[in-house]
Motif scaffolding. Structure first.
Motif, PDB file in Angstrom:
ATOM      1  N   TYR A   4      25.487  54.702  72.681  1.00 59.47           N
ATOM      2  CA  TYR A   4      24.166  55.375  71.918  1.00 59.47           C
ATOM      3  C   TYR A   4      23.107  54.645  72.559  1.00 59.47           C
ATOM      4  O   TYR A   4      22.050  55.225  72.951  1.00 59.47           O
ATOM      5  N   LEU A   5      22.987  53.209  72.815  1.00 65.15           N
ATOM      6  CA  LEU A   5      21.948  52.564  73.605  1.00 65.15           C
ATOM      7  C   LEU A   5      21.804  53.134  74.901  1.00 65.15           C
ATOM      8  O   LEU A   5      20.496  53.449  75.307  1.00 65.15           O
ATOM      9  N   LEU A   6      22.767  53.565  75.893  1.00 70.43           N
ATOM     10  CA  LEU A   6      22.822  53.956  76.945  1.00 70.43           C
ATOM     11  C   LEU A   6      22.368  55.525  76.802  1.00 70.43           C
ATOM     12  O   LEU A   6      21.231  55.919  77.656  1.00 70.43           O
ATOM     13  N   ALA A   7      22.742  56.418  76.090  1.00 74.59           N
ATOM     14  CA  ALA A   7      21.993  57.478  75.667  1.00 74.59           C
ATOM     15  C   ALA A   7      20.646  57.716  75.428  1.00 74.59           C
ATOM     16  O   ALA A   7      19.621  58.362  75.806  1.00 74.59           O
ATOM     17  N   TRP A   8      20.057  56.626  74.687  1.00 75.63           N
ATOM     18  CA  TRP A   8      18.631  56.479  74.311  1.00 75.63           C
ATOM     19  C   TRP A   8      17.744  56.120  75.514  1.00 75.63           C
ATOM     20  O   TRP A   8      16.807  56.463  75.648  1.00 75.63           O
ATOM     21  N   LYS A   9      18.364  55.121  76.290  1.00 73.62           N
ATOM     22  CA  LYS A   9      17.914  54.613  77.739  1.00 73.62           C
ATOM     23  C   LYS A   9      17.572  55.723  78.717  1.00 73.62           C
ATOM     24  O   LYS A   9      16.508  56.133  79.168  1.00 73.62           O
ATOM     25  N   CYS A  10      18.488  56.815  78.516  1.00 78.68           N
ATOM     26  CA  CYS A  10      18.581  57.939  79.544  1.00 78.68           C
ATOM     27  C   CYS A  10      17.658  58.840  78.989  1.00 78.68           C
ATOM     28  O   CYS A  10      16.828  59.592  79.606  1.00 78.68           O
ATOM     29  N   PHE A  11      17.472  59.121  77.689  1.00 78.58           N
ATOM     30  CA  PHE A  11      16.569  59.692  76.995  1.00 78.58           C
ATOM     31  C   PHE A  11      15.097  59.527  77.131  1.00 78.58           C
ATOM     32  O   PHE A  11      14.398  60.213  77.781  1.00 78.58           O
ATOM     33  N   LYS A  12      14.887  58.170  77.228  1.00 81.46           N
ATOM     34  CA  LYS A  12      13.614  57.879  77.273  1.00 81.46           C
ATOM     35  C   LYS A  12      13.346  58.039  78.895  1.00 81.46           C
ATOM     36  O   LYS A  12      12.003  58.243  78.972  1.00 81.46           O
ATOM     37  N   THR A  13      14.168  57.586  79.624  1.00 84.79           N
ATOM     38  CA  THR A  13      14.041  57.822  81.125  1.00 84.79           C
ATOM     39  C   THR A  13      13.469  58.963  81.646  1.00 84.79           C
ATOM     40  O   THR A  13      12.383  59.243  82.280  1.00 84.79           O
ATOM     41  N   LEU A  14      14.064  60.200  81.038  1.00 82.74           N
ATOM     42  CA  LEU A  14      13.696  61.435  81.777  1.00 82.74           C
ATOM     43  C   LEU A  14      12.811  62.357  80.721  1.00 82.74           C
ATOM     44  O   LEU A  14      12.340  63.379  81.195  1.00 82.74           O
ATOM     45  N   TYR A  15      12.688  61.798  79.693  1.00 83.10           N
ATOM     46  CA  TYR A  15      11.820  62.696  78.546  1.00 83.10           C
ATOM     47  C   TYR A  15      10.635  62.280  78.741  1.00 83.10           C
ATOM     48  O   TYR A  15       9.540  63.097  78.324  1.00 83.10           O
ATOM     49  N   LEU A  16      10.173  61.018  78.690  1.00 81.34           N
ATOM     50  CA  LEU A  16       8.722  60.650  78.337  1.00 81.34           C
ATOM     51  C   LEU A  16       7.853  61.048  79.713  1.00 81.34           C
ATOM     52  O   LEU A  16       8.308  60.965  80.766  1.00 81.34           O
ATOM     53  N   PRO A  17       6.674  61.421  79.275  1.00 81.09           N
ATOM     54  CA  PRO A  17       5.838  62.013  80.292  1.00 81.09           C
ATOM     55  C   PRO A  17       5.299  61.002  81.303  1.00 81.09           C
ATOM     56  O   PRO A  17       5.366  59.803  80.938  1.00 81.09           O
ATOM     57  N   GLU A  18       5.164  61.137  82.368  1.00 84.30           N
ATOM     58  CA  GLU A  18       4.516  59.964  83.214  1.00 84.30           C
ATOM     59  C   GLU A  18       3.153  59.581  82.900  1.00 84.30           C
ATOM     60  O   GLU A  18       2.706  58.370  83.310  1.00 84.30           O
ATOM     61  N   LEU A  68      24.993  64.603  73.103  1.00 83.65           N
ATOM     62  CA  LEU A  68      24.008  63.634  73.271  1.00 83.65           C
ATOM     63  C   LEU A  68      22.789  63.698  72.272  1.00 83.65           C
ATOM     64  O   LEU A  68      22.301  62.648  71.755  1.00 83.65           O
ATOM     65  N   GLU A  69      22.689  65.076  71.831  1.00 81.48           N
ATOM     66  CA  GLU A  69      21.455  65.292  70.970  1.00 81.48           C
ATOM     67  C   GLU A  69      22.081  64.841  69.577  1.00 81.48           C
ATOM     68  O   GLU A  69      21.383  64.213  68.854  1.00 81.48           O
ATOM     69  N   LYS A  70      23.373  64.880  69.200  1.00 80.80           N
ATOM     70  CA  LYS A  70      23.887  64.268  67.933  1.00 80.80           C
ATOM     71  C   LYS A  70      23.586  62.865  67.937  1.00 80.80           C
ATOM     72  O   LYS A  70      23.372  62.354  66.856  1.00 80.80           O
ATOM     73  N   TRP A  71      23.919  62.395  69.100  1.00 80.15           N
ATOM     74  CA  TRP A  71      24.136  60.983  69.174  1.00 80.15           C
ATOM     75  C   TRP A  71      22.495  60.312  68.752  1.00 80.15           C
ATOM     76  O   TRP A  71      22.521  59.271  68.275  1.00 80.15           O
ATOM     77  N   LEU A  72      21.675  60.915  69.504  1.00 79.36           N
ATOM     78  CA  LEU A  72      20.217  60.577  69.345  1.00 79.36           C
ATOM     79  C   LEU A  72      19.515  60.794  67.945  1.00 79.36           C
ATOM     80  O   LEU A  72      18.856  60.049  67.393  1.00 79.36           O
ATOM     81  N   THR A  73      20.273  61.695  67.379  1.00 82.40           N
ATOM     82  CA  THR A  73      19.735  62.136  66.063  1.00 82.40           C
ATOM     83  C   THR A  73      20.370  61.014  65.212  1.00 82.40           C
ATOM     84  O   THR A  73      19.532  60.575  64.254  1.00 82.40           O
ATOM     85  N   SER A  74      21.447  60.575  65.197  1.00 79.93           N
ATOM     86  CA  SER A  74      21.879  59.213  64.494  1.00 79.93           C
ATOM     87  C   SER A  74      21.315  58.124  64.710  1.00 79.93           C
ATOM     88  O   SER A  74      20.955  57.404  63.786  1.00 79.93           O
ATOM     89  N   CYS A  75      20.729  57.847  66.301  1.00 75.53           N
ATOM     90  CA  CYS A  75      19.979  56.985  66.305  1.00 75.53           C
ATOM     91  C   CYS A  75      18.601  56.693  65.812  1.00 75.53           C
ATOM     92  O   CYS A  75      18.171  55.948  65.123  1.00 75.53           O
TER      93      CYS A  75
END
Length: 237
Positions: free
Chosen positions: A14-28, A71-78
């Motif tokens: 879950y933590l790795l999924a969260w880090k990947c989400f932040k890396t690619l989702y956050l605007p520059e 992945l979206e399901k995991w992040l929803t749980s997070c």
């Protein structure tokens, strides 16, 4: 996530999924608002692909691949776990006692969409990260200024803090105008080198012509906005 009873291996995924989400989702760049645009399908797929690449090195052998839906399901749980941790529900004082037919529960926050919760948490983290980065950048530039020789410090102070022209500085310091120009250029280069090195070491930004150009602009603005209140305001007086 640990408080929900998940195993260490599951928490790691879950933590790795969260880090990947932040890396690619956050605007520059900062959006100026806590509400970020929702990830589209292409973004979810990119995050899943990135996760599947990173899991080989960061998770235990045998960790399975994921698709965007998982992945979206995991992040929803997070997000739900983070919300429950940060904003635990508050029970009303007039909650029903055992045997009563009705009761009243007051949640500390209204129910919010998962997407909004995710973006709020990320936006708050991003604000904290940017504040820390700005603090570090100020320290780097002040340190670089302090390492300049006295004459370079005088020239920087007169040019940015007192807004003198190069010719006026040359007259005041009794040196040639081209010397002032050369010393200013070298001083800026010293600051540029220091900030570029910090950006590479801390932000992992590889220096190229565009990056160095942007850093030069940042330094110019920083000198104009901050030098009058810097450690050099009393230099050579």
């Amino acid at each position: 996530m640990q408080q929900t009873g998940l195993s260490e291996e599951k928490v790691a995924t879950y933590l790795l999924a969260w880090k990947c989400f932040k890396t690619l989702y956050l605007p520059e760049q900062a959006t100026g608002t806590r509400k970020l645009p929702a990830p589209d399908q292409a973004t979810w797929e990119a995050i899943a692909n990135y996760y599947n690449q990173q899991r080989i090195a960061q998770l235990q052998p045998g960790a399975s691949e994921v698709n965007p839906e998982i992945l979206e399901k995991w992040l929803t749980s997070c997000a739900k776990a983070a919300r429950n941790y940060l904003y635990p529900p508050v029970v009303s004082l007039n909650a029903a006692k055992p045997g009563q037919e009705t009761d009243e529960f007051i949640d500390s926050l209204p129910e919010a969409a998962t997407e909004s919760l995710l973006t709020d948490i990320i936006a708050q983290e991003e604000l904290q990260n940017r504040a820390e980065q700005l603090k570090q950048m100020n320290a780097v530039l002040h340190g670089a200024l302090a390492k300049l020789d006295p004459e370079a410090q005088d020239i920087i102070k007169l040019y940015y803090a007192q807004n003198l022209t190069q010719q006026q500085i040359a007259q005041q310091l009794e040196i040639k105008q081209y010397t002032v120009s050369r010393r200013l250029t070298k001083a800026r280069e010293s600051l540029l080198l220091a900030l570029a090195q910090w950006s590479q070491d801390t932000l992992h930004i590889s220096p190229n012509s565009n990056v160095l150009k942007d850093i030069s602009i940042v330094i110019e603005e920083w000198l104009k906005d901050n030098l009058s209140n810097s450690i050099f305001s009393s230099t050579s007086e």
